[in-house]
Design an enzyme around this catalytic site. Structure first.
Site, PDB file in Angstrom:
ATOM      1  N   GLU A 127      -1.757   6.186   8.393  1.00  0.00           N
ATOM      2  CA  GLU A 127      -0.403   6.659   8.662  1.00  0.00           C
ATOM      3  C   GLU A 127       0.115   7.577   7.555  1.00  0.00           C
ATOM      4  O   GLU A 127       0.835   8.546   7.832  1.00  0.00           O
ATOM      5  CB  GLU A 127       0.516   5.459   8.889  1.00  0.00           C
ATOM      6  CG  GLU A 127       0.136   4.737  10.177  1.00  0.00           C
ATOM      7  CD  GLU A 127       0.984   3.519  10.472  1.00  0.00           C
ATOM      8  OE1 GLU A 127       1.525   3.435  11.582  1.00  0.00           O
ATOM      9  OE2 GLU A 127       1.099   2.648   9.591  1.00  0.00           O
ATOM     10  N   GLU A 147      -3.793  -3.020  13.460  1.00  0.00           N
ATOM     11  CA  GLU A 147      -2.644  -3.932  13.549  1.00  0.00           C
ATOM     12  C   GLU A 147      -2.756  -4.908  14.713  1.00  0.00           C
ATOM     13  O   GLU A 147      -2.318  -6.058  14.607  1.00  0.00           O
ATOM     14  CB  GLU A 147      -1.346  -3.119  13.654  1.00  0.00           C
ATOM     15  CG  GLU A 147      -0.831  -2.563  12.336  1.00  0.00           C
ATOM     16  CD  GLU A 147      -1.458  -1.236  11.958  1.00  0.00           C
ATOM     17  OE1 GLU A 147      -1.022  -0.629  10.973  1.00  0.00           O
ATOM     18  OE2 GLU A 147      -2.421  -0.817  12.652  1.00  0.00           O
TER      19      GLU A 147
END
Length: 273
Positions: A127, A147
């Site tokens: 990210e 995640e």
């Protein structure tokens, strides 16, 4: 956050170390004994470093990299999870958000950011890459947006930027399986711009950062922001800024220097004014 060249005497909660080279701010993730897993302290210091980049007029480009064999294994969940359960962020309000999401109360980065990654580059690592401008990856990189394997969702921009870079199907493939993929796949997906032999990633990234820093700073920032506006709001919206932005830039000292250096057949000496 410290200005340091040392790799020993590592803080148990890690640190974000900074070093200025010319007009480039090198920002180092420093917790190699824990695969550079991000603690709240490190995330806060990263926001402080990004804010310093934008606020210091002598700095023109940021370069994010990491100490040790790996870029980052992502968030250190035991230390970060309490904040997540309370709906809190580790970066204080008013600072530049390293993930550049435009969340209320946080600033968006203005100046360019180059990233050098190596080894394990998981979750937050991806990210931060996608939130930057140019990424150089070592050929030993292993990427994963995992995640879903931890019962949570990627909220640092992966769900927004993966599809924009790579298309819906490719984004879903990696977001929904949490699989591990290599540097060649990251290059195919446009997550990184260059793949180099391991050990050359920082040198290559610094060469790119220095090349950007040698250009006219006002023009670099205006160009970067216009590209982002086109991506986030559409080309028509971005196009409407062309005349006003060009007029403003054309009246700058740097634009005059650009013309003069062309006439005199020499490299321009830009001041950012």
């Amino acid at each position: 956050m410290t200005d340091t060249h040392a790799e020993n005497n590592i803080h148990p909660q890690g640190s974000i170390d900074t070093e200025v080279r010319g007009h480039v701010l090198l920002i180092a993730i420093n917790r190699p004994n824990k695969r550079n897993g991000f603690t709240p302290k490190m995330y806060r210091e990263l926001g402080e470093a990004y804010t310093r980049l934008d606020d210091d007029p002598t700095l023109r480009v940021g370069l994010l990299h990491a100490k040790g064999a790996h870029f980052t294994a992502g968030l250190d969940l035991p230390s970060i999870a309490p904040l997540m359960r309370r709906g809190e962020k580790a970066v204080p309000l008013g600072l530049v958000d390293p993930c550049d999401l435009g969340i209320a109360g946080y600033r968006r980065r203005v100046k360019p950011m180059v990233v050098a990654v190596q080894g394990i580059t998981y979750t937050l690592g991806i990210e931060l890459m996608l939130a930057a401008d140019i990424v150089v990856a070592a050929d030993d990189c292993r990427f994963s947006q995992l995640e879903v394997k931890r019962g949570i969702m990627a909220t640092g921009g992966a769900t927004l930027r993966m599809a924009e870079r790579a298309g819906l199907g490719n984004a879903m493939l990696h977001l929904l399986t949490g699989d591990v993929f290599d540097a060649a796949e990251a290059l195919r997906l446009n997550f990184v711009q260059k793949v180099v032999p391991v050990g050359l990633e920082l040198e290559t990234a610094l060469t790119i950062a220095n090349a950007i820093a040698a250009q006219a700073p006002l023009a670099v920032v205006a160009t970067r922001l216009n590209v982002l506006k086109a991506v986030e709001h559409g080309p028509v919206v971005a196009m409407h800024e062309f005349i006003d932005t060009q007029q403003r830039l054309s009246n700058s000292d740097d634009a005059k220097e650009g013309v003069q250096s062309f006439v005199e057949k020499r490299d321009a000496r830009f001041t950012g004014r």
